[in-house]
Scaffold this active site. Structure first.
Site, PDB file in Angstrom:
ATOM      1  N   SER A 189       0.834  -1.197   0.000  1.00 54.21           N
ATOM      2  CA  SER A 189       0.000   0.000   0.000  1.00 54.21           C
ATOM      3  C   SER A 189       0.868   1.247   0.000  1.00 54.21           C
ATOM      4  O   SER A 189       2.075   1.199   0.266  1.00 54.21           O
ATOM      5  CB  SER A 189      -0.906   0.019   1.233  1.00 54.21           C
ATOM      6  OG  SER A 189      -0.153   0.215   2.408  1.00 54.21           O
ATOM      7  N   LYS A 190       0.217   2.380  -0.281  1.00 51.47           N
ATOM      8  CA  LYS A 190       0.923   3.654  -0.241  1.00 51.47           C
ATOM      9  C   LYS A 190       1.391   3.970   1.165  1.00 51.47           C
ATOM     10  O   LYS A 190       2.451   4.563   1.370  1.00 51.47           O
ATOM     11  CB  LYS A 190      -0.008   4.760  -0.747  1.00 51.47           C
ATOM     12  CG  LYS A 190      -0.486   4.553  -2.175  1.00 51.47           C
ATOM     13  CD  LYS A 190      -1.637   5.484  -2.527  1.00 51.47           C
ATOM     14  CE  LYS A 190      -2.245   5.146  -3.873  1.00 51.47           C
ATOM     15  NZ  LYS A 190      -3.457   5.930  -4.163  1.00 51.47           N
ATOM     16  N   GLN A 191       0.597   3.551   2.164  1.00 54.68           N
ATOM     17  CA  GLN A 191       0.935   3.854   3.547  1.00 54.68           C
ATOM     18  C   GLN A 191       2.219   3.175   4.006  1.00 54.68           C
ATOM     19  O   GLN A 191       2.927   3.704   4.863  1.00 54.68           O
ATOM     20  CB  GLN A 191      -0.226   3.449   4.465  1.00 54.68           C
ATOM     21  CG  GLN A 191      -1.442   4.366   4.409  1.00 54.68           C
ATOM     22  CD  GLN A 191      -2.238   4.193   3.119  1.00 54.68           C
ATOM     23  OE1 GLN A 191      -2.181   3.143   2.490  1.00 54.68           O
ATOM     24  NE2 GLN A 191      -2.972   5.224   2.735  1.00 54.68           N
TER      25      GLN A 191
END
Length: 289
Positions: free
Chosen positions: A233-235
């Site tokens: 994920s981007k996180q």
């Protein structure tokens, strides 16, 4: 007619996991002879860097994933969300809440690390003169639903979720309300998205029922995992797609969906494979050759 959509949040560029979701939704639409739309879910504006929406649209274009209608931006649709909230408040299915997150946590008491912060219903019958901070949906009982891949699903909204937020204390619209309003207005018949969003589906179905809106069919694809086993994920710093070789990226994404592509026209090759598979054989990214 079948109408599907890909709805990225422009908090960062597409990565390998989001491409799998985009490709799956595109393939499902094409396999059904339907339409595929793109919605920019930028309702949480502070988390969306300026111009990232165009980056994502450019990435999709470079991969040959072109929507059949112009994209829609959630940030331009606040009047629709307000109208839906007004209807829910008028029917008694939504109410104002004065609680802070700290107050909710204190009322709940000890919970498992990363456990769900289930709202205890403190303001269900009024705020005792305190100013309203947020607006919540009044949940009732259990929601049962059928996923095209996961099969029969069920969630007790009262015990597992609690009355959830429709408009936040900072005035921003919650994802749950925005996506339900948008899917209905765009005539979405089928939602194909990552399995991490399956837990949101019962909340969305409850809202659809409360607003008298149709419920789409759902298919949740397995998550693409990083080397450490966590969701890509981007996180957690997932790398942006390297589109120097778009055909290679499409073949890699297709492999996660159980498809095996070999020609110079991977999208055309993938559609009949997807159509032929009742439930595609999925793999994790880390297991790909």
């Amino acid at each position: 007619m079948y109408r599907g959509r890909f709805a990225p949040s422009p908090t960062g560029p597409l990565h390998a996991g989001s491409l799998v979701a985009a490709l799956a939704s595109w393939l499902d639409a094409r396999a059904h002879g339907g339409q595929w739309l793109v919605r920019i879910e930028d309702v949480d504006g502070p988390r969306c860097p300026p111009g990232m929406d165009e980056v994502i649209l450019d990435q999709l274009g470079a991969l040959g994933l072109a929507p059949d209608e112009p994209p829609v931006w959630q940030s331009r649709r606040g009047d629709r969300y307000q109208a839906a909230l007004d209807r829910l408040v008028a029917s008694g299915q939504a109410y104002g809440c004065a609680c802070t997150r700290a107050e909710i946590a204190a009322a709940i008491g000890p919970r498992a690390k990363h456990g769900e912060l289930v709202y205890p219903g403190t303001c269900r019958h009024g705020t005792n003169g305190r100013p309203v901070r947020a607006w919540r949906f009044r949940v009732e009982g259990r929601v049962d639903w059928q996923d095209r891949r996961l099969g029969a699903q069920s969630q007790d909204l009262e015990t597992e979720v609690g009355d959830f937020v429709l408009q936040r204390a900072d005035g921003l619209w919650a994802y749950q309300l925005a996506v339900v309003v948008d899917d209905a207005e765009q005539g979405i018949t089928d939602v194909v998205r990552g399995e991490d969003l399956a837990d949101n589906t019962p909340r969305q179905i409850a809202l659809q029922r409360a607003l008298g809106l149709p419920t789409p069919r759902y298919l949740h694809t397995p998550l693409v995992l990083a080397a450490d086993g966590h969701k890509l994920s981007k996180q957690n710093g997932a790398a942006a797609l390297d589109l120097g070789a778009p055909l290679a990226r499409l073949r890699e994404a297709a492999a996660q969906l159980g498809l095996h592509l070999h020609t110079a026209e991977p999208l055309a090759e993938a559609v009949p494979q997807w159509r032929a598979a009742t439930i595609p054989a999925f793999t994790n990214l880390k297991d790909s050759p």
